[in-house]
Each structure stands twice: as C-alpha cells, then as structure tokens.
Design an enzyme around this catalytic site. Structure first.
Site, PDB file in Angstrom:
ATOM      1  N   GLN A 191      45.456  24.651  45.466  1.00  0.00           N
ATOM      2  CA  GLN A 191      44.530  24.237  44.423  1.00  0.00           C
ATOM      3  C   GLN A 191      45.225  23.323  43.409  1.00  0.00           C
ATOM      4  OE1 GLN A 191      43.336  28.045  42.847  1.00  0.00           O
ATOM      5  NE2 GLN A 191      45.455  28.695  42.610  1.00  0.00           N
ATOM      6  N   HIS A 211      38.139  40.153  30.518  1.00  0.00           N
ATOM      7  CA  HIS A 211      39.125  41.044  31.131  1.00  0.00           C
ATOM      8  C   HIS A 211      38.972  42.497  30.682  1.00  0.00           C
ATOM      9  CE1 HIS A 211      41.025  37.098  32.007  1.00  0.00           C
ATOM     10  NE2 HIS A 211      41.264  37.717  33.155  1.00  0.00           N
ATOM     11  N   ASP A 248      46.929  35.140  36.870  1.00  0.00           N
ATOM     12  CA  ASP A 248      47.258  34.803  35.475  1.00  0.00           C
ATOM     13  C   ASP A 248      47.816  36.005  34.706  1.00  0.00           C
ATOM     14  OD1 ASP A 248      44.939  36.364  34.918  1.00  0.00           O
ATOM     15  OD2 ASP A 248      43.684  34.582  35.011  1.00  0.00           O
ATOM     16  N   ASP A 295      47.926  36.337  51.295  1.00  0.00           N
ATOM     17  CA  ASP A 295      46.475  36.376  51.442  1.00  0.00           C
ATOM     18  C   ASP A 295      46.025  37.831  51.332  1.00  0.00           C
ATOM     19  OD1 ASP A 295      44.027  36.896  53.234  1.00  0.00           O
ATOM     20  OD2 ASP A 295      43.981  34.716  53.018  1.00  0.00           O
ATOM     21  N   ALA A 296      45.141  38.116  50.391  1.00  0.00           N
ATOM     22  CA  ALA A 296      44.735  39.498  50.121  1.00  0.00           C
ATOM     23  C   ALA A 296      44.070  40.150  51.332  1.00  0.00           C
ATOM     24  CB  ALA A 296      43.784  39.534  48.922  1.00  0.00           C
ATOM     25  N   ASP A 312      39.789  40.470  41.363  1.00  0.00           N
ATOM     26  CA  ASP A 312      39.513  39.357  40.438  1.00  0.00           C
ATOM     27  C   ASP A 312      39.679  38.028  41.159  1.00  0.00           C
ATOM     28  OD1 ASP A 312      38.903  38.042  38.109  1.00  0.00           O
ATOM     29  OD2 ASP A 312      40.905  38.231  37.237  1.00  0.00           O
TER      30      ASP A 312
END
Length: 508
Positions: free
Chosen positions: A242, A272, A296, A350-351, A368
């Site tokens: 990205q 959050h 983040d 990769d989740a 998230d």
C-alpha cells in the site's frame, strides 16, 4: 550460411525482444497497481486493465501490416515513443488523479495507447527478422525471449521494483530501457536507416528527460500528493502492499492508506475505545489478547489499559506500517509506545494464513482490518475466516470486528453480522459516531450470550461510559437493512460487491 555480422544482428534483435517484453508487462502491472491504489478493488482494476491492454495489443498487431517501408526505422521510433508514454505513465496519472473529473477515462486511454504501441513491436520485429532467421526458428526464438521477459517482469515487479523504487521510478526506469534499446538499434543499424543521426539525437534527448524525471521522482510524487491532500504531507512511502501517507495541520495528524483516511489524531480515541472496550470489558479473566490488523498500535494502546493482560499478539501484514509506528516519534507518542511494550509481540504475516497455523488460544480477539473494498481483504470477512477465528478463542472469550459504516453501507454491515453468525457465533452489533468518519459499526462475537457484559472496563477513558455504551447498541431505522442478506463466503465474496455499490453511491 549466416555471417558473423548477421548472427550478431539476430542476437541484438532477440535481446531487444526480451527487453521490450519486460518493459511492456511492467507498464501493464504499473497501471493495474496504480488503479488499485487510487480506485480500490484490485481484482476489478487488474482484470479490466489487463483485458484492455491485451485488446489494445491486438489492435496494434492488426495495424502493423500497414507499415510497409522502413520497418526498422518505424520500430525504433515506436520504441522511443513507448519509452516516453510508458515511462511517464505513472507520474502523469498520479498528477492527473486529483485534477480531472473522469480519471478512469484518462487511465484507460493511456492503457489503450500504450497497449497499441506495444502490440506493434513484436509483429514489426518478426518482419525485420524474417530474412535473417528460418521461419520455424524465428517463431520459437521470438516467443521464447518474449515469454522469458514477461516472467522476469512478473517476478521483479512485486519483489523488488514496487518496494524499492515505487511506481513512478519503476515506469521511468523501464521507459529509459525502451529508449536505450531504440537508441542502440539506431546506432547499430545506422547504415540501414535514413536520418539515423536525427533519431539518435531524439533518443538521447528523451533519455535525458527521463533520467531527470527519475532523479526528481520523489518531488513529482510529493507534488501529486500535495494536490490530492488538503493538509501538509509530512511523510509518505510505499510498502509492497500500500501507499502510506501522513498529513498534518494545526489541529490533527491523519493517516491515509492508498488515499483512504484511516484515522485522525483528533478523534481516533473514539473509534479505538469503541472498538476495544465493549468486548474486553466483558471478559472476566483477561490475560492473552490477539490483535489482527491494527498495525498503528492504537488498539494495542487501549488493550494495555487492562492490568490483567499478560500477552498481546499483533498480526499485521505490513512490516513498513508496524516499523513506522514503532520508531517515528510523533506516531509513538500517539500510540504511547504500545508496539514496543514488553507484553506485545508483532508478527508481519497474512492474518488468514497465520490463523490457519495458529495453535494458541486467546481470551479476546480484536479484528481491525481495512474495509472489504477488494477481494484480498474480503476474504478476511468470510465464513471461512470466522471459522478459523472461532478455533483460537478460549471458552468464555470474545472477539470484536470493525464492520464499516452501518449508515453509509447498511447492507454491508448486516452482511458481516450474518456472516459471523453463519460461523456459529452469537453477535452483538453496535455503532458510534466518529467525527472524521461519521457513524461507524462494530460487532462483538462470542460463543453464547451468557456472561456479565461491560463490567470491567478501565477508568480514565475519554469517550466511553456506561450510558454511552448502552446507547451504542441501539440502531435507528436508517441503519437497519430489513431484506435478507446472504453470508459472505470465500467462493463468492458478495460483501465486496455490496460494499462497492454502497460506498460508490455515497461518494458520488
């Protein structure tokens, strides 16, 4: 029998085939990647751009029959022209994106022009070589070099070029190669080409222009982003996944991924706190927490407010993101150094694949991910993903999933809810207002509803309190979707279509 000189000419032209095949595929990949960055839905963008590009190549191949005189000269001119158009393609598109009304029209016109020119190359080159190589050898050699060049391009583009050069430098670099091939052919075959000196001079001038643009490519990108974002761009970089841009004004810091706002420092706490605390405050023995996405570190910051938490496992695909939010002072201040906390372990994987191999179980999972704007992200909102998620949650544990806006995209929101239910979870949908985004939605998932809800949330929160938390579970009529919505399965990904339809309508 071919002479040594003729044999040398053959090999030079065949190497030219290899170079132009590599360059041609690179321009196609750049256009697809840039479109997915700017327009979203990478599958749609790549599919339509590849189709348009191949169609344009067919047009170019068809029109090649009308080039009957000075074919070598025409071929060299086309090489220089492709080098200029393809080389400047990404810079031009980035600059025009914030300025033109119909960016898609500009994009596809450029893809068409580049494809037509690339489509002219191989037929013209085969006609140049037909008197130098026997036909059966000509076809096999030309297409062998062509396919090998395409293979090289497909390997180095994602692994080397995008991460290390970025899109603007990549297209300029291969534009330079195209023009260099044209110049060398004009030099080598000077005796066979009319006005070879003029062509070489034009090639050198074009090379100089592209080299200068390559050197100042960061300035071009910065100027383009200054047109796109109303605030000052204070940091920008490209990862393999990205484009990351951080902007700042007097009031706030903003993170944008591929042009989409991810958070504003002015109100991210609302998002959050709402994401983390309704779920985690409902776990009686909270020790091990899993965070999927959230590179983040802001969700992790909220989780660390629970003293009982012993371990937090963060899984985020993009190592550039997690490093950025672990090292940049202004960002570390925002997440309170959460990613460097001794309780936190970061995995850049990769989740989906990580969950497939996960043997650990967790008391709570915070999901998230970005919104399901394309199929690669849509798989993370599928029944198969939630089946995997269910296996890593301890008895009595909960998960919470950010689930886009129930106001802008109610069909998408309730599709996510139905998908989680289809995986065997009990769900509790809720929403809250975040000024930077508007109404935003979340879904708590657990094995059953038998628990004491919202009793252990920490003190000192900026936004949440018991009264606010109760209101978040009430949905007004304009956030409901009363028609049946199927679950999002991996083999159909209906959610991506719903999301694109609803958000496109809102943005238009």
């Amino acid at each position: 029998m071919t002479t040594k000189k003729e044999n040398g000419a053959q090999w030079i032209l065949l190497i030219a085939v290899f170079c132009i095949a590599t360059c041609g595929l690179i321009y196609e990949l750049v256009a697809g990647t840039l479109a997915s960055y700017l327009l979203g839905d990478s599958v749609t963008q790549f599919s339509t751009i590849i189709g348009t590009y191949l169609f344009a190549m067919g047009i170019g191949s068809f029109f090649s029959k009308y080039f009957n005189n000075d074919i070598l000269k025409w071929f060299i001119k086309i090489e220089i022209l492709i080098g200029l158009i393809g080389g400047f393609s990404s810079a031009t598109l980035f600059l025009l994106f914030p300025l033109v009304v119909s960016f898609r029209l500009v994009l596809y016109v450029m893809v068409l022009i580049t494809g037509v020119l690339v489509g002219l190359e191989i037929p013209l080159l085969m006609r140049i070589l037909k008197d130098k190589i026997e036909f059966k050898d000509l076809v096999s050699k030309v297409f062998s070099f062509d396919y090998i060049g395409a293979l090289l391009a497909s390997l180095i583009f994602p692994l080397i070029l995008v991460p290390h050069l970025g899109l603007i430098r990549t297209s300029l670099f291969f534009g330079i190669i195209n023009i260099a091939v044209g110049w060398y052919l004009a030099h080598y075959f000077t005796a066979q080409i009319k006005q070879a000196g003029l062509i070489k001079a034009i090639a050198i001038l074009a090379l100089l222009v592209e080299v200068v643009a390559f050197v100042f490519s960061d300035n071009i990108m910065s100027y383009s982003e200054s047109l796109t974002y109303r605030d000052n761009v204070v940091y920008a970089t490209s990862s393999p996944y990205q484009r990351i841009v951080i902007t700042k004004n007097k009031r706030e810091l903003r993170l944008h991924l591929n042009g989409n706002l991810q958070f504003s420092s002015a109100d991210e706490y609302r998002y959050h706190e709402a994401l983390v605390h309704p779920a985690l405050s409902s776990v009686t023995d909270l020790k091990n927490v899993l965070v999927l996405g959230g590179g983040d570190g802001l969700a992790v910051r909220e989780i660390l407010k629970y003293p009982s938490v012993e371990k937090i496992q963060l899984v985020d695909l993009d190592a550039v993101m997690t490093k950025l939010f672990s090292t940049q002072e202004i960002l570390v201040k925002l997440n309170e150094g959460s990613l460097s906390n001794k309780k936190v372990t970061v995995k850049n994987e990769d989740a989906f694949l990580w969950l497939t191999n996960c043997k650990q179980k967790y008391d709570a999972v915070v999901v998230d991910f970005p919104d399901p704007s394309n199929f690669s992200i849509g798989k993370l909102y599928s029944t198969m993903f939630y089946d995997l998620l269910k296996k890593v949650i301890n008895p009595g544990g909960v998960a919470v999933i950010q689930s886009t806006s129930p106001y802008v995209a109610p069909k998408s929101f309730w599709c996510i809810n139905n998908t989680i239910r289809a995986a065997g979870f009990f769900t509790m949908p809720y929403h809250n207002y975040v000024p930077s985004f508007g109404e935003w939605g979340y879904i708590i998932a657990s094995a059953d509803s038998d628990r004491h809800w919202f009793v252990n949330y920490p003190a000192g929160l900026k936004f949440l309190n018991p009264a606010v938390m109760q209101q978040m579970f009430v949905f007004p009529q304009d956030m409901q979707y009363n028609k049946p919505v199927p679950a999002n399965k991996l083999n159909n990904q209906v959610l991506v279509g719903y999301f694109e339809e609803e958000w496109d309508k809102y943005l238009d």
